[in-house]
Design an enzyme around this catalytic site. Structure first.
Site, PDB file in Angstrom:
ATOM      1  N   ASN A   6     -12.857   6.936   4.963  1.00  0.00           N
ATOM      2  CA  ASN A   6     -12.954   5.878   5.973  1.00  0.00           C
ATOM      3  C   ASN A   6     -12.073   6.104   7.195  1.00  0.00           C
ATOM      4  OD1 ASN A   6     -14.927   4.414   4.691  1.00  0.00           O
ATOM      5  ND2 ASN A   6     -13.496   3.122   3.570  1.00  0.00           N
ATOM      6  N   TYR A   8       0.809  -1.226   0.000  1.00  0.00           N
ATOM      7  CA  TYR A   8       0.000   0.000   0.000  1.00  0.00           C
ATOM      8  C   TYR A   8       0.842   1.276   0.000  1.00  0.00           C
ATOM      9  CZ  TYR A   8      -3.923  -3.064   1.125  1.00  0.00           C
ATOM     10  OH  TYR A   8      -4.879  -4.052   1.094  1.00  0.00           O
ATOM     11  N   ASP A  11      -5.540  11.831   2.394  1.00  0.00           N
ATOM     12  CA  ASP A  11      -5.843  11.988   0.979  1.00  0.00           C
ATOM     13  C   ASP A  11      -7.258  12.551   0.814  1.00  0.00           C
ATOM     14  OD1 ASP A  11      -6.504   9.304   2.069  1.00  0.00           O
ATOM     15  OD2 ASP A  11      -7.498   9.048   0.152  1.00  0.00           O
ATOM     16  N   HIS A  16      -4.193   6.343  -1.162  1.00  0.00           N
ATOM     17  CA  HIS A  16      -4.739   6.422   0.196  1.00  0.00           C
ATOM     18  C   HIS A  16      -3.650   6.748   1.223  1.00  0.00           C
ATOM     19  CE1 HIS A  16      -8.658   6.228   1.765  1.00  0.00           C
ATOM     20  NE2 HIS A  16      -8.827   4.938   1.926  1.00  0.00           N
ATOM     21  N   ASN A  36      -9.637   2.007   7.830  1.00  0.00           N
ATOM     22  CA  ASN A  36     -10.932   2.091   8.515  1.00  0.00           C
ATOM     23  C   ASN A  36     -10.833   1.845  10.019  1.00  0.00           C
ATOM     24  OD1 ASN A  36     -10.336  -0.589   8.097  1.00  0.00           O
ATOM     25  ND2 ASN A  36     -12.408  -1.192   7.533  1.00  0.00           N
TER      26      ASN A  36
END
Length: 193
Positions: free
Chosen positions: A115, A16, A94, A21, A69
């Site tokens: 989230n 990631y 973001d 994100h 989240n």
């Protein structure tokens, strides 16, 4: 009120690290690089954490190591552990609603569908924390948002985001001092062209 804690939101893991994100983490990592702050993994607090000082203001830098989240768990744990009031917290994240290369400052408000913020607000039981929102652009279709934020930006978009991050670092002294009008005037001027 001076900022005591800056948190860059991210998803954990190498897969990631380059995704949109994680733009909040990119900003925080740029701060750490510029001011020689070392982030160390704090498993109990679910974050990579470092101590910093600028112009006599001491503050903590953190990148979340939970999934997006569950960001609120990390932010609440750090805030509680170090007794940081919510209005001394800056969350960097973001923002789909802004084009790449746009950075905006905001205090309070809802989660706007993000989230990370969606989890932070109830965990802190407050909305009065500050936010630095880094534009990543929008895919144009709501159904594509989940895949979009979890994919890497184009080379051109990444360059615009990186440039905006570097330009915004000059505002760190004003951000830490809580000079919000100055921050907004400068940021909104430099990142809108």
């Amino acid at each position: 009120m001076a900022i005591q804690l800056i948190v860059g939101l991210a998803n954990p893991g190498k897969e990631y690290a380059t995704t949109r994100h994680n733009a909040g983490a990119w900003w925080l990592q740029a701060v750490c690089a510029q001011y020689n702050v070392t982030l160390q993994t704090q498993t109990k607090l679910q974050a990579s954490l470092g101590n910093a000082e600028l112009n006599g203001i001491k503050f903590k830098c953190a990148v979340t190591t939970t999934y997006m989240n569950h960001s609120g768990q990390t932010v609440a744990k750090i805030a509680n552990y170090f007794a940081v009031p919510t209005d001394s917290i800056l969350i960097v994240h973001d923002e789909l609603d802004f084009a790449p290369g746009t950075i905006r400052f905001k205090t309070g408000g809802g989660h706007g569908g993000h989230n990370g913020l969606r989890d932070i607000i109830p965990q802190l039981n407050a909305q009065n924390f500050h936010r630095l929102r880094i534009g990543i652009g929008h895919p144009g279709d709501r159904d594509q948002v989940a895949d979009y934020v979890l994919s890497a930006p184009s080379k051109a978009d990444k360059q615009q985001i990186d440039n905006a991050i570097q330009n915004s670092l000059t505002m760190l002294p004003a951000i830490l001092a809580g000079e919000w009008q100055t921050v907004m005037n400068q940021l909104h001027q430099t990142s809108s062209n």
